[in-house]
Every structure is written in C-alpha cells, then in structure tokens.
Scaffold this motif. Structure first.
Motif, PDB file in Angstrom:
ATOM      1  N   UNK A 185      46.605  38.573  20.307  1.00  0.00           N
ATOM      2  CA  UNK A 185      45.983  39.986  20.555  1.00  0.00           C
ATOM      3  C   UNK A 185      46.515  41.022  19.320  1.00  0.00           C
ATOM      4  N   UNK A 241      31.427  32.253  22.445  1.00  0.00           N
ATOM      5  CA  UNK A 241      31.035  33.605  22.582  1.00  0.00           C
ATOM      6  C   UNK A 241      29.940  34.202  21.641  1.00  0.00           C
ATOM      7  N   UNK A 260      37.728  29.519  27.401  1.00  0.00           N
ATOM      8  CA  UNK A 260      37.857  30.422  26.553  1.00  0.00           C
ATOM      9  C   UNK A 260      39.617  30.773  26.761  1.00  0.00           C
ATOM     10  N   UNK A 283      33.949  38.738  19.377  1.00  0.00           N
ATOM     11  CA  UNK A 283      35.515  38.633  19.709  1.00  0.00           C
ATOM     12  C   UNK A 283      35.709  39.423  20.912  1.00  0.00           C
ATOM     13  N   UNK A 284      34.978  40.090  21.650  1.00  0.00           N
ATOM     14  CA  UNK A 284      35.174  41.046  22.746  1.00  0.00           C
ATOM     15  C   UNK A 284      35.582  40.323  24.087  1.00  0.00           C
ATOM     16  N   UNK A 285      34.873  39.146  24.118  1.00  0.00           N
ATOM     17  CA  UNK A 285      35.317  38.292  25.305  1.00  0.00           C
ATOM     18  C   UNK A 285      36.670  37.874  25.457  1.00  0.00           C
ATOM     19  N   UNK A 286      37.180  37.351  24.046  1.00  0.00           N
ATOM     20  CA  UNK A 286      38.336  37.041  23.847  1.00  0.00           C
ATOM     21  C   UNK A 286      39.538  38.215  24.238  1.00  0.00           C
ATOM     22  N   UNK A 287      39.001  39.292  23.813  1.00  0.00           N
ATOM     23  CA  UNK A 287      39.872  40.418  23.979  1.00  0.00           C
ATOM     24  C   UNK A 287      40.199  40.513  25.459  1.00  0.00           C
ATOM     25  N   UNK A 288      39.110  40.575  26.426  1.00  0.00           N
ATOM     26  CA  UNK A 288      39.073  40.628  27.633  1.00  0.00           C
ATOM     27  C   UNK A 288      39.885  39.714  28.327  1.00  0.00           C
ATOM     28  N   UNK A 289      39.732  38.292  27.768  1.00  0.00           N
ATOM     29  CA  UNK A 289      40.709  37.357  28.403  1.00  0.00           C
ATOM     30  C   UNK A 289      41.967  37.535  27.861  1.00  0.00           C
ATOM     31  N   UNK A 290      42.324  38.108  26.807  1.00  0.00           N
ATOM     32  CA  UNK A 290      43.832  38.021  26.419  1.00  0.00           C
ATOM     33  C   UNK A 290      44.445  39.184  27.423  1.00  0.00           C
ATOM     34  N   UNK A 291      43.660  40.326  27.348  1.00  0.00           N
ATOM     35  CA  UNK A 291      44.441  41.570  27.882  1.00  0.00           C
ATOM     36  C   UNK A 291      44.409  41.261  29.230  1.00  0.00           C
ATOM     37  N   UNK A 333      44.640  49.043  32.540  1.00  0.00           N
ATOM     38  CA  UNK A 333      46.092  48.525  32.733  1.00  0.00           C
ATOM     39  C   UNK A 333      46.907  49.562  32.933  1.00  0.00           C
ATOM     40  N   UNK A 368      40.412  48.476  28.285  1.00  0.00           N
ATOM     41  CA  UNK A 368      40.896  47.464  28.893  1.00  0.00           C
ATOM     42  C   UNK A 368      42.446  47.862  29.206  1.00  0.00           C
ATOM     43  N   UNK A 392      42.472  29.944  23.888  1.00  0.00           N
ATOM     44  CA  UNK A 392      43.369  30.619  23.406  1.00  0.00           C
ATOM     45  C   UNK A 392      45.072  30.381  23.652  1.00  0.00           C
ATOM     46  N   UNK A 425      34.247  46.627  19.728  1.00  0.00           N
ATOM     47  CA  UNK A 425      35.105  45.767  20.019  1.00  0.00           C
ATOM     48  C   UNK A 425      36.279  46.692  20.445  1.00  0.00           C
ATOM     49  N   UNK A 447      44.755  39.999  16.088  1.00  0.00           N
ATOM     50  CA  UNK A 447      43.439  40.117  16.275  1.00  0.00           C
ATOM     51  C   UNK A 447      43.058  41.624  15.692  1.00  0.00           C
ATOM     52  N   UNK A 482      40.928  32.217  16.260  1.00  0.00           N
ATOM     53  CA  UNK A 482      40.290  32.973  17.175  1.00  0.00           C
ATOM     54  C   UNK A 482      38.455  33.232  16.724  1.00  0.00           C
TER      55      UNK A 482
END
Lengths: 134, 134
Positions: free
Chosen positions: A100, B92, A80, B96-104, A124, A120, A84, A113, A103, B84
């Motif tokens: 981000x 996934x 993933x 989209x949630x896993x993408x958010x996690x990765x991005x953040x 941070x 998240x 990205x 979401x 999205x 995306x």
DNA sequence: GCAGGATAAAGACATTTTGTCTGAAAATCA
DNA sequence: TGATTTTCAGACAAAATGTCTTTATCCTGC
C-alpha cells in the motif's frame, strides 16, 4: 530447484474471466467466445484448461446437467487478494502494508484513485471509532 | 500462443534480494551467500542469472573493476510497483483502484498508518496541483 | 615472466510448464 | 440406429528456467 508454477495461467485466466462475466457456462460457450473462427481443436483446449482449473479448485463442474456446466469458485476479488499476498510474500516478507505504501508513493495513483483511497481510510476511521478500538 | 515470461524469476529474485541488501557485489559474494556448501557449478549459475537480469535491465555490471561488480538498477519498490501494475492489468483492466480496496480491507492498518497514508496523499495532491496535471 | 588460481564468457542441457492437439469412449437426440 | 456432440485420457511441441560444462581471459605471488 523446484519451480513454482503460476497460480492461474494466462490461458486459464482468459477462461476464468469469461466465467466471471457469464456465471455458469458450458465448454462450447467458452470455446465460441474465446476462439471465434476457431477450428475444431480449441474445444479440447478449453476442456483441458477447465480440467486444470478444476484440479486447482478454481472452478466446479456440475455433472448433473448435460452438457456439464462450469462455474468459478474463486472470484476476481479473491484472485486479486491472492496475487497481492503472493507479491507481499515474495517482496515484503509477507506483509501487505508495504504494498500500500509503495503504491501511494509510487506516483502511479490518479487523482480519482487518491480520492477513493481517502474514502476507504475514512471508513476505517469511522469503524474504529464505532468499535472503540484503536 | 506466445507465453509471457516472468519479469523476474524465482532464482533471479533471490539474486536481486541479495543485491538490494548488500549494494554492489561480486559473483563470488553472491554465490557464497546464496549457495553455501555449494560445489563448483553454482558460481556459473549465478553468473547466468546475472546475465539474464542484465539483459532485462534489472542490474548493471561495472567492468572497470576486477572482479566485476554488479548492482541493482531496479529497486525493491520499483519491482513492487511493477508487480502491482501487472496484477491490475491482468485483473482490473489496468486500474489500481480495486487493488487499493483489497489492500485496505485485508490489511490491518493502525490509526497511525492511516494518518501517515493521508499525509502522503495530501503531498501528492499538492504536487499535482502545483504541476497543473491531473 | 610465469605457473596457478580465480573470473568471464558462451553455450549446452534436463526438467518443468504451458498451450495445443489427437483419438477413442460415452451420452444425447432426431 | 446413426449422427452429432460431449467427455475423457493422454500425447505433443515450444518455451521457460535452473543448472552445468567448457574454454578463454585475467590477475596474483613468486
């Protein structure tokens, strides 16, 4: 010019997914899962896909056992991340941040979401406060 | 089985980027930008790329003017969103949630960035509440 | 109006990618 | 040992992709 092949092909991805779900597997296990009712040639197909995944360092082959066992070295999350980053490289000059933002603005996020993203971000903030950095 | 072609090819993307930067353009403008020192055949290459982009509805051609003018109908943000979503679909299960996690996690977000995102999220929530949908 | 240059349009083409398959060598086991 | 399974090497066809050739069409300056 020179074409850029896909990181992981569609058929290769199907193999990878199996390995993500099942851990170490044999060619036969994969073949039976991916091609039920399969004749005889699919076995070799899976082998070839594994060979290519191996050449690209997405998996390792354990030759100590018989039959050989295969295992993913690149996990789902890692892939993933790579996808990205690749999208960012092609469309955002390499920066992930626009992904981000886009999205969030794109109206594609569900309420769940959004909640998750808030969480998240809160983490941070806490992290930043703890370390005293901005 | 049946391969899934790319949404937008590398060469096609180069054309698109130009159009995103410049708005409506002619084939010649694109050719001069993309293939300086170009011999004669690149012009036709650009034409073909535009034809394919058109067939896929990423651009429109204005035949009222001479020479024809081309303009993107799919913006950079829209394409980002599609990429995306496609990644989410493949890796996934569409979420989209896993993408958010990765991005953040992998993106360096400043406190200001985080605040700005929260603002966007709040707006979305309000919007959702107003329309009564999820 | 017309020659000359630019553009449009249609299609051919070579190369690479990708999924699949064939055949033979090597290993295991009954 | 013979049969079965696995491994290995490579061939293959179809599709994708970038590029080029050719011909028809349009506009311009004279």
């Amino acid at each position: 010019m020179s074409r850029t092949p896909q990181d992981v092909t569609e058929a290769e991805l199907a193999v990878l997914q199996q390995m993500w779900d099942q851990g170490a597997v044999t060619v036969r296990q994969l073949t039976d899962e991916l091609y039920p009712r399969g004749g005889g040639s699919e076995y070799a197909t899976v082998q070839k896909l594994l060979e290519r995944l191996g050449r690209k360092n997405y998996i390792v082959r354990n030759r100590e056992v018989w039959p050989h066992m295969f295992e993913a070295t690149v996990g789902r999350d890692e892939l993933i991340g790579r996808r990205l980053q690749s999208t960012a490289d092609q469309l955002c000059d390499g920066s992930l941040q626009p992904l981000l933002t886009t999205l969030v603005k794109s109206d594609k996020l569900s309420a769940r979401d959004r909640e998750s993203l808030r969480g998240l971000l809160d983490n941070l903030d806490k992290e930043a406060k703890r370390k005293g950095s901005s």
